[in-house]
Every structure is written in C-alpha cells, then in structure tokens.
Motif scaffolding. Structure first.
Motif, short mmCIF file in Angstrom:
data_model
loop_
_atom_site.label_atom_id
_atom_site.label_comp_id
_atom_site.label_asym_id
_atom_site.label_seq_id
_atom_site.Cartn_x
_atom_site.Cartn_y
_atom_site.Cartn_z
N UNK A 12 -45.74 -8.66 2.09
CA UNK A 12 -46.37 -9.40 3.03
C UNK A 12 -46.35 -10.77 2.90
N UNK A 13 -45.72 -11.77 3.59
CA UNK A 13 -45.48 -13.14 3.45
C UNK A 13 -45.78 -13.96 4.75
N UNK A 14 -46.03 -15.08 4.65
CA UNK A 14 -46.59 -16.09 5.70
C UNK A 14 -45.32 -16.79 6.28
N UNK A 15 -45.12 -17.11 7.23
CA UNK A 15 -43.48 -17.65 7.80
C UNK A 15 -43.38 -18.85 6.74
N UNK A 16 -42.06 -18.95 6.70
CA UNK A 16 -41.44 -19.95 5.89
C UNK A 16 -41.40 -19.76 4.46
N UNK A 17 -42.12 -18.62 3.85
CA UNK A 17 -42.31 -18.23 2.59
C UNK A 17 -40.61 -17.78 2.03
N UNK A 18 -40.65 -17.87 0.79
CA UNK A 18 -39.46 -17.18 0.03
C UNK A 18 -39.49 -15.69 -0.14
N UNK A 19 -38.35 -15.23 0.36
CA UNK A 19 -38.18 -13.67 0.03
C UNK A 19 -37.45 -13.31 -1.02
N UNK A 20 -37.83 -12.39 -1.79
CA UNK A 20 -36.91 -11.58 -2.72
C UNK A 20 -37.21 -10.12 -2.62
N UNK A 21 -36.47 -9.27 -2.30
CA UNK A 21 -36.59 -7.84 -2.25
C UNK A 21 -35.59 -7.31 -3.35
N UNK A 22 -36.05 -6.57 -4.52
CA UNK A 22 -35.29 -6.24 -5.77
C UNK A 22 -34.69 -4.93 -5.36
N UNK A 23 -33.43 -4.69 -5.91
CA UNK A 23 -32.59 -3.63 -5.69
C UNK A 23 -32.05 -3.39 -7.00
N UNK A 24 -32.10 -2.34 -7.48
CA UNK A 24 -31.15 -1.99 -8.71
C UNK A 24 -30.50 -0.29 -8.46
N UNK A 25 -29.25 -0.24 -9.00
CA UNK A 25 -28.45 1.08 -8.68
C UNK A 25 -28.03 1.56 -10.08
N UNK A 26 -27.70 2.83 -9.75
CA UNK A 26 -26.94 3.58 -10.77
C UNK A 26 -25.81 4.31 -10.11
N UNK A 27 -24.67 4.20 -10.84
CA UNK A 27 -23.37 4.43 -10.21
C UNK A 27 -22.26 4.82 -11.05
N UNK A 28 -21.62 5.95 -11.02
CA UNK A 28 -20.65 6.33 -11.99
C UNK A 28 -19.32 5.41 -11.74
N UNK A 29 -19.22 4.87 -10.72
CA UNK A 29 -17.83 4.12 -10.60
C UNK A 29 -17.98 2.57 -10.18
#
Lengths: 113, 114
Positions: A12-29
């Motif tokens: 939940x953010x206010x307009x004009x705020x900075x956004x970060x959504x974290x994503x990490x992954x596991x993959x064999x290749x």
C-alpha cells in the motif's frame, strides 16, 4: 525444479511514492525473467523482460535488473500512480523454443491518492 | 480482433453440465496454453500445445479436456466439474521459437461451478 518467490502483499503506497517489489528465483539453467501485470478484471499483460544477466528491462516507468549473483529481479518505479494499482507477477522461462512460465504468487499493489 | 480473445468471459454451470471455453489468437503463434488462476495461489499451468500437439499435461483431472484443432484455436471442454474448479481460466499463446518466449494472455473466463 524452478521456482519464483515474491514478497507478500498487499503493498500500500501513496501516489508519487517509490515502489520496490522483490522477486528471487531458483532455476537450473539460465532463465529469462519477466514481470507481468494484471489489472482488475483482466488477463495478464507483459510489463517488462530481461533475457540475460545484467540486462535491465523497462516499460511505463517500471524497471527491473537481472541479477544473476543474487538470483533476483526486483521491480522498481520511482513515482507510482493510482492507475498502477494491480497485481504484479514475477515469472521465469527456463527453456528455449516453446516454453512454460513459472510464476510467483503475485503481489497486489494499492496506490491511494 | 487482435491479440488473444476468450469466450465466454463469465460462465456459471452446475456440476452435471457440459460446457466449453474457447480461445483464439490472432498473432500467428504456434504454442497455446491453458492456466488456472485461483485466489491466493500461483497460476497453475494446465496444458500446453505446440503446433497443435499437446506437449504438457500437468496432472489435470480428466473432467477437463483440451482440444486444439489448429494453431489459432484452443478449447477447454468441461464436464462434471466440482465447486473447487471455480476459478479464472486464462489462455495464452507464444511464438514457439527463439531464445525465450513471451506469452500473450487473453482476458480469461471467470468460471463458477455451483
């Protein structure tokens, strides 16, 4: 097997705020990485992508950098708008040719005026 | 029509009914996909077709039966569904070639099983 982990929402953010959504992954290749966005009542739309390490995908003010050393692909935007309210999905594709996508669970973003 | 279209957009059916979902892509792609999107769960890949041949079936119950008559059309035939099958069913397509595959999604069919 392959997997994608996203931060729990809602964010939940206010307009004009900075956004970060974290994503990490596991993959064999060496996967390709994607962010998809789903607006209310609609299907998924590709937001941005990166196909190799250190690539930066960008679109509509959103950016994400493919970090092989940390197996991450965090989504950022400098100034969010109310219209950015949606669910954001991180995904990876681990094969050439036709390929299946492995999705994270999605992170809901709510932006208030 | 452009992109990926799905019909119907909403469907309510009883457990004894038989219905079909339709997907059509106008992008010249060779691969098509069915996904199930349930609340609070990751998207679940159900079926993959590449050049009209089914290449993946992720342990989907037989009450879901896909059909791909050509590279532009994909159907999902439904019969004797359960209430837990209520979900948003998404169709997608991709070129089927290249180093990676961007999938293009339709708007989905919201299915409610009573």
């Amino acid at each position: 097997g392959d997997s994608v982990t996203q931060m729990e929402g809602p964010v939940t953010l206010s307009e004009e705020a900075f956004l970060t959504i974290n994503c990490t992954y596991t993959a064999t290749g060496y996967p390709s990485l994607f962010w998809y966005v789903q607006y209310p009542g609609e299907g998924l739309q590709l937001l941005l992508k990166a196909t190799k390490a250190d690539d930066k995908g960008s679109n509509k003010g959103f950016e994400a950098t493919y970090r092989k050393e940390t197996t991450s692909f965090h989504l950022e935007k400098g100034s969010v708008q109310v219209s950015d309210s949606a669910v954001y999905f991180c995904a990876l594709s681990d094969r050439a040719g036709y390929s299946t996508l492995t999705f994270g669970k999605g992170t809901m973003l709510l932006v208030s005026p | 029509e452009t992109g990926v279209t799905q019909t119907p957009r909403h469907l309510v059916m009883g457990m004894t009914n038989k219905k079909s979902l339709k997907c059509e892509q106008h992008l010249g792609h060779n691969a098509m996909y069915w996904y199930k999107q349930s609340a609070k769960k990751p998207l679940e890949l159900m079926f993959v077709y590449n050049f009209k041949e089914q290449t993946e079936n992720n342990s989907v119950p037989s009450r879901f039966s896909p059909e791909c008559p050509n590279s532009s059309h994909l159907f999902l035939h439904l019969h004797t569904l359960q209430p837990e099958d209520s979900a948003l069913y998404l169709c997608a397509s991709s070129p089927g070639t290249g180093d990676y595959n961007e999938q293009f999604f339709g708007p989905g069919t919201r299915l409610t099983v009573l």
